[in-house]
Design a protein around this motif. Structure first.
Motif, PDB file in Angstrom:
ATOM      1  N   SER A 111       0.837  -1.204   0.000  1.00 18.37           N
ATOM      2  CA  SER A 111       0.000   0.000   0.000  1.00 18.37           C
ATOM      3  C   SER A 111       0.872   1.255   0.000  1.00 18.37           C
ATOM      4  O   SER A 111       0.402   2.333  -0.368  1.00 18.37           O
ATOM      5  N   THR A 112       2.149   1.130   0.391  1.00 14.13           N
ATOM      6  CA  THR A 112       3.072   2.272   0.299  1.00 14.13           C
ATOM      7  C   THR A 112       3.300   2.638  -1.169  1.00 14.13           C
ATOM      8  O   THR A 112       3.186   3.810  -1.558  1.00 14.13           O
ATOM      9  N   THR A 155       0.251   4.129  -2.634  1.00  9.11           N
ATOM     10  CA  THR A 155       0.055   5.515  -2.199  1.00  9.11           C
ATOM     11  C   THR A 155       0.994   6.463  -2.949  1.00  9.11           C
ATOM     12  O   THR A 155       0.578   7.531  -3.407  1.00  9.11           O
ATOM     13  N   LEU A 196      -0.218  12.101   5.765  1.00  7.84           N
ATOM     14  CA  LEU A 196      -0.335  10.696   5.355  1.00  7.84           C
ATOM     15  C   LEU A 196      -0.264   9.804   6.592  1.00  7.84           C
ATOM     16  O   LEU A 196       0.706   9.861   7.355  1.00  7.84           O
ATOM     17  N   PHE A 247      -4.539  11.669   3.598  1.00  5.02           N
ATOM     18  CA  PHE A 247      -4.519  10.348   2.961  1.00  5.02           C
ATOM     19  C   PHE A 247      -4.137   9.282   3.986  1.00  5.02           C
ATOM     20  O   PHE A 247      -3.424   9.567   4.952  1.00  5.02           O
ATOM     21  N   THR A 275      -2.759   5.023   4.020  1.00  3.47           N
ATOM     22  CA  THR A 275      -2.253   3.975   3.117  1.00  3.47           C
ATOM     23  C   THR A 275      -3.254   2.841   2.948  1.00  3.47           C
ATOM     24  O   THR A 275      -3.458   2.345   1.848  1.00  3.47           O
ATOM     25  N   ASN A 276      -3.891   2.392   4.061  1.00  5.52           N
ATOM     26  CA  ASN A 276      -4.764   1.203   3.997  1.00  5.52           C
ATOM     27  C   ASN A 276      -5.882   1.303   5.032  1.00  5.52           C
ATOM     28  O   ASN A 276      -5.711   1.936   6.065  1.00  5.52           O
ATOM     29  N   VAL A 299      -7.735   6.503   0.196  1.00  2.70           N
ATOM     30  CA  VAL A 299      -7.015   5.405   0.857  1.00  2.70           C
ATOM     31  C   VAL A 299      -6.625   4.432  -0.258  1.00  2.70           C
ATOM     32  O   VAL A 299      -7.427   3.600  -0.668  1.00  2.70           O
ATOM     33  N   PRO A 300      -5.394   4.545  -0.806  1.00  8.78           N
ATOM     34  CA  PRO A 300      -5.073   3.783  -2.011  1.00  8.78           C
ATOM     35  C   PRO A 300      -4.883   2.266  -1.833  1.00  8.78           C
ATOM     36  O   PRO A 300      -4.862   1.544  -2.824  1.00  8.78           O
TER      37      PRO A 300
END
Ligand SMILES: [Mg+2]
Length: 281
Positions: A84-85, A88, A134, A160, A162-163, A197-198
């Motif tokens: 997820s890094t 992002t 973040l 934002f 990450t997860n 949240v990518p």
């Protein structure tokens, strides 16, 4: 043959050029590799199908994950890992190219990856405004930094995470409070939800893999053990959604779940057999 094998599935399997593999519950559990994993990876190589390991957990750097995989006998390169890094970083660069200075709640591993990608980590100082906040899976979360993040969010800085995972599974006698719960605390304090949240189940995560390898969604299979992250993301991204029953989800849950996985297999070995068969038919 799995009960869910549908008529048009073999032609779809024949188009698969790349497999995205969830990690925990799909290729191993805790620190034990499943017996089917290494033969499956060898088969992919034989069939000239690429693969990427995916995880929502942003706490380890790419190097940290590669060492983790190596410890279990899997040789992988940085190109074959997508957390997820990375999702992002790719998301921010693509959608918010002006964001450079970040106030981050996360591990040193996350910070290293962000800096290597050209972002600047801002200190806990009201005179050093970031471009965005973040939030990651911060294993050394401190109260003052949590408050500072809330301050910048309250000041309308882009926000934002990450997860969305609320907890990270563990066999230890504790609850590992994950990114989703830290984010929830900030939401409560500020009245603002993250702007994006990518990580899974956001299809941005699979789009990152598609872009990295110039693939079409139809040529990608996403294999995972969770319905509401792995399968939802796969279907949203237009990839083949392959549920493996070696982790969290059961057949009964899979039958009820919307959107339905395209394929349900007991193990990676069963999926490998089907890929092979699709090449022969
Ligand atoms: Mg999993």
């Amino acid at each position: 043959m799995p009960a869910t094998l549908r008529k048009n599935l073999l032609p779809r399997l024949r188009r698969i050029r790349h497999v995205a593999l969830d990690m925990d519950g799909t290729i191993y559990t805790d620190k034990t590799l499943f017996p089917a994993t290494l033969p499956f990876l060898n088969l992919l190589k034989e069939l000239d199908i690429g693969h990427t390991f995916l995880t929502n957990n942003p706490s380890k750097s790419v190097a940290g994950y590669l060492a983790h995989l190596r410890g279990m006998g899997i040789k992988a390169t940085a190109e074959q890992l997508y957390t997820s890094t990375q999702a992002t970083i790719d998301f921010l660069k693509r959608n918010h190219p002006k964001i450079r200075r970040l106030f981050v709640l996360g591990t040193p591993g996350l910070g290293d990856e962000l800096q290597a990608a050209g972002f600047k980590l801002m200190p806990d100082d009201p005179k050093s405004p970031p471009d965005a906040v973040l939030v990651g899976f911060d294993l050394s979360l401190t109260y003052t930094r949590l408050c500072r993040a809330a301050w910048w969010i309250k000041k309308a800085k882009p926000f934002f995470a990450t997860n969305p995972d609320r907890i990270c599974p563990t066999n230890e006698p504790t609850v590992l409070v994950d990114c989703g719960s830290i984010t929830a605390a900030l939401e409560q304090a500020t009245g603002r939800a993250p702007d994006a949240v990518p990580g899974k189940p956001n299809p941005a995560m699979l789009r990152g893999v598609l872009n990295r390898h110039s693939l079409t969604p139809q040529s990608l299979a996403m294999v995972g053990d969770r319905l509401y992250t792995d399968m939802t993301m796969a279907r949203r991204a237009g990839a083949l959604a392959v549920l493996v029953l070696t982790g969290e989800a059961t057949v009964a849950e899979a039958k009820k779940f919307v959107p339905k996985p395209d394929l349900v297999v007991r193990t990676l070995a069963e999926f490998g057999e089907l890929l092979e068969r699709s090449r022969r038919s």
